[in-house]
Scaffold this motif. Structure first.
Motif, PDB file in Angstrom:
ATOM      1  N   MET A  14       0.712  -1.297   0.117  1.00 45.18           N
ATOM      2  CA  MET A  14      -0.025  -0.007   0.050  1.00 45.18           C
ATOM      3  C   MET A  14       0.884   1.056   0.023  1.00 45.18           C
ATOM      4  N   SER A  15       2.053   1.070   0.544  1.00 44.35           N
ATOM      5  CA  SER A  15       2.865   2.279   0.729  1.00 44.35           C
ATOM      6  C   SER A  15       3.861   2.756  -0.735  1.00 44.35           C
ATOM      7  N   VAL A  16       3.849   1.960  -1.574  1.00 44.28           N
ATOM      8  CA  VAL A  16       4.712   1.936  -2.887  1.00 44.28           C
ATOM      9  C   VAL A  16       3.892   2.672  -4.078  1.00 44.28           C
ATOM     10  N   VAL A  72     -12.579  -6.797   9.225  1.00 45.05           N
ATOM     11  CA  VAL A  72     -12.479  -5.908   8.169  1.00 45.05           C
ATOM     12  C   VAL A  72     -12.136  -6.911   6.882  1.00 45.05           C
ATOM     13  N   ALA A  73     -13.104  -6.775   5.810  1.00 47.62           N
ATOM     14  CA  ALA A  73     -12.966  -7.507   4.639  1.00 47.62           C
ATOM     15  C   ALA A  73     -12.318  -6.642   3.599  1.00 47.62           C
ATOM     16  N   HIS A  74     -11.702  -7.247   2.747  1.00 50.67           N
ATOM     17  CA  HIS A  74     -11.044  -6.682   1.609  1.00 50.67           C
ATOM     18  C   HIS A  74     -11.667  -7.574   0.144  1.00 50.67           C
ATOM     19  N   GLY A  75     -12.084  -6.628  -0.591  1.00 51.82           N
ATOM     20  CA  GLY A  75     -12.540  -7.275  -2.048  1.00 51.82           C
ATOM     21  C   GLY A  75     -11.891  -6.426  -2.987  1.00 51.82           C
ATOM     22  N   ALA A  76     -11.251  -7.235  -4.122  1.00 54.03           N
ATOM     23  CA  ALA A  76     -10.527  -6.534  -5.205  1.00 54.03           C
ATOM     24  C   ALA A  76     -11.493  -6.210  -6.338  1.00 54.03           C
ATOM     25  N   LYS A  77     -10.949  -5.136  -7.151  1.00 53.96           N
ATOM     26  CA  LYS A  77     -11.904  -4.855  -8.334  1.00 53.96           C
ATOM     27  C   LYS A  77     -11.843  -5.946  -9.197  1.00 53.96           C
ATOM     28  N   GLY A  78     -13.142  -6.051  -9.640  1.00 54.82           N
ATOM     29  CA  GLY A  78     -13.547  -6.956 -10.753  1.00 54.82           C
ATOM     30  C   GLY A  78     -14.318  -8.291 -10.068  1.00 54.82           C
ATOM     31  N   ASP A  91     -24.463  -3.048   9.894  1.00 55.22           N
ATOM     32  CA  ASP A  91     -23.867  -1.602   9.657  1.00 55.22           C
ATOM     33  C   ASP A  91     -22.640  -1.626   9.304  1.00 55.22           C
ATOM     34  N   TYR A  92     -22.144  -1.132   8.083  1.00 53.07           N
ATOM     35  CA  TYR A  92     -20.762  -1.170   7.814  1.00 53.07           C
ATOM     36  C   TYR A  92     -20.292   0.087   7.295  1.00 53.07           C
ATOM     37  N   ALA A  93     -18.958   0.239   7.080  1.00 56.27           N
ATOM     38  CA  ALA A  93     -18.188   1.408   6.416  1.00 56.27           C
ATOM     39  C   ALA A  93     -17.462   0.791   5.169  1.00 56.27           C
ATOM     40  N   LEU A  94     -17.670   1.300   3.962  1.00 54.59           N
ATOM     41  CA  LEU A  94     -16.949   0.978   3.101  1.00 54.59           C
ATOM     42  C   LEU A  94     -16.199   1.864   2.255  1.00 54.59           C
ATOM     43  N   VAL A  95     -14.732   1.670   1.973  1.00 56.13           N
ATOM     44  CA  VAL A  95     -13.834   2.519   1.475  1.00 56.13           C
ATOM     45  C   VAL A  95     -13.378   1.777   0.072  1.00 56.13           C
ATOM     46  N   HIS A  96     -14.056   2.556  -0.905  1.00 53.97           N
ATOM     47  CA  HIS A  96     -13.376   2.073  -2.358  1.00 53.97           C
ATOM     48  C   HIS A  96     -12.156   2.906  -2.729  1.00 53.97           C
ATOM     49  N   TYR A  97     -11.184   2.302  -3.282  1.00 55.51           N
ATOM     50  CA  TYR A  97      -9.987   2.861  -3.566  1.00 55.51           C
ATOM     51  C   TYR A  97      -9.287   2.158  -4.753  1.00 55.51           C
ATOM     52  N   THR A  98      -8.179   2.807  -5.280  1.00 53.48           N
ATOM     53  CA  THR A  98      -7.304   2.129  -6.410  1.00 53.48           C
ATOM     54  C   THR A  98      -5.994   2.563  -5.832  1.00 53.48           C
ATOM     55  N   LEU A  99      -5.133   1.835  -5.956  1.00 51.13           N
ATOM     56  CA  LEU A  99      -3.764   1.789  -5.780  1.00 51.13           C
ATOM     57  C   LEU A  99      -2.827   1.939  -7.262  1.00 51.13           C
ATOM     58  N   SER A 100      -2.168   3.063  -7.099  1.00 49.74           N
ATOM     59  CA  SER A 100      -1.578   3.247  -8.507  1.00 49.74           C
ATOM     60  C   SER A 100      -0.045   3.069  -8.047  1.00 49.74           C
ATOM     61  N   ALA A 101       0.403   1.733  -8.555  1.00 47.70           N
ATOM     62  CA  ALA A 101       1.729   1.219  -8.001  1.00 47.70           C
ATOM     63  C   ALA A 101       2.761   1.455  -9.367  1.00 47.70           C
ATOM     64  N   PRO A 102       3.945   1.455  -8.937  1.00 43.59           N
ATOM     65  CA  PRO A 102       5.201   1.199  -9.880  1.00 43.59           C
ATOM     66  C   PRO A 102       4.636   0.242 -10.954  1.00 43.59           C
ATOM     67  N   GLU A 104       6.724  -2.263 -12.023  1.00 44.10           N
ATOM     68  CA  GLU A 104       7.461  -3.382 -11.799  1.00 44.10           C
ATOM     69  C   GLU A 104       6.983  -4.098 -10.290  1.00 44.10           C
ATOM     70  N   GLU A 105       5.667  -3.447  -9.806  1.00 47.20           N
ATOM     71  CA  GLU A 105       5.202  -3.961  -8.646  1.00 47.20           C
ATOM     72  C   GLU A 105       4.016  -5.025  -8.786  1.00 47.20           C
ATOM     73  N   PRO A 106       4.135  -6.109  -8.349  1.00 45.37           N
ATOM     74  CA  PRO A 106       3.106  -7.144  -8.769  1.00 45.37           C
ATOM     75  C   PRO A 106       1.717  -6.549  -7.905  1.00 45.37           C
ATOM     76  N   GLU A 107       0.669  -7.123  -8.299  1.00 44.89           N
ATOM     77  CA  GLU A 107      -0.647  -6.483  -7.905  1.00 44.89           C
ATOM     78  C   GLU A 107      -0.780  -6.882  -6.322  1.00 44.89           C
ATOM     79  N   GLY A 108      -0.522  -8.009  -6.114  1.00 43.41           N
ATOM     80  CA  GLY A 108      -0.307  -8.405  -4.566  1.00 43.41           C
ATOM     81  C   GLY A 108      -1.590  -8.403  -3.835  1.00 43.41           C
ATOM     82  N   TYR A 109      -1.584  -7.864  -2.797  1.00 43.53           N
ATOM     83  CA  TYR A 109      -3.062  -8.054  -1.840  1.00 43.53           C
ATOM     84  C   TYR A 109      -4.193  -7.259  -2.450  1.00 43.53           C
ATOM     85  N   THR A 110      -3.821  -6.235  -3.256  1.00 40.09           N
ATOM     86  CA  THR A 110      -4.847  -5.435  -3.671  1.00 40.09           C
ATOM     87  C   THR A 110      -5.858  -6.196  -4.788  1.00 40.09           C
ATOM     88  N   GLY A 111      -5.329  -7.103  -5.333  1.00 43.23           N
ATOM     89  CA  GLY A 111      -5.923  -8.111  -6.221  1.00 43.23           C
ATOM     90  C   GLY A 111      -6.547  -9.198  -5.623  1.00 43.23           C
TER      91      GLY A 111
END
Length: 156
Positions: A14-16, A72-78, A91-102, A104-111
């Motif tokens: 998430m930090s790259v 906390v659950a995580h679901g990927a795009k698609g 009741d829940y909070a949903l945070v939608h996001y995209t990560l723009s990584a370099p 050369e960085e594999p998709e990893g956990y965001t996928g």
């Protein structure tokens, strides 16, 4: 079998890159079954689902995760999503996001889909409310977010 999540690796991934928040939603669901995203209409963004009250089973691409406060659950795009809400609602909070990584960085956990255990922590709920308020208040953060306001959904 649910894979073991390496929190340090998740934080590194998430930090790259740059994280763009596309929406923060505080949602209440009544008991029942909701078909949120189908193969013809998969999830448009990756997202974190913070369980705030009640119980529900979020099924991402056929894999179910029972959510109660402190998880906390995580679901990927698609991905496809079905939600089965328990008898007391959810009741829940949903945070939608995209990560723009370099590149050369594999998709990893965001996928991937997975669940984190945070424990019941009122400060997380407070921070989610502050984030939602920041997104809905005109300014720099809100300007990049096409979705505004508290969304109360009874069907996904």
């Amino acid at each position: 079998m649910i894979p073991i999540l390496d929190l340090n690796e998740l934080a590194r991934q998430m930090s790259v890159g740059a994280v763009d928040i596309h929406g923060v939603y505080l949602t209440s669901l009544c008991p029942g079954r909701y078909f949120g995203h189908t193969p013809s209409q998969p999830t448009p963004y990756a997202g974190f689902v913070f369980a705030l009250r009640g119980q529900a089973v979020f099924t991402f691409n056929g894999t179910p995760y029972e959510l109660t406060p402190g998880l906390v659950a995580h679901g990927a795009k698609g991905m496809t999503l079905r939600v089965d809400v328990g008898s007391s609602g959810f009741d829940y909070a949903l945070v939608h996001y995209t990560l723009s990584a370099p590149p050369e960085e594999p998709e990893g956990y965001t996928g991937a889909h997975f669940v984190l255990e945070t424990g019941i922590n009122p400060s997380i709920t407070e921070l989610l409310h502050m984030l939602e308020s920041s997104v809905t208040t005109p300014g720099h953060l809100q300007a990049g977010c096409p979705h505004q306001g508290i969304v109360l959904q009874h069907d996904l």
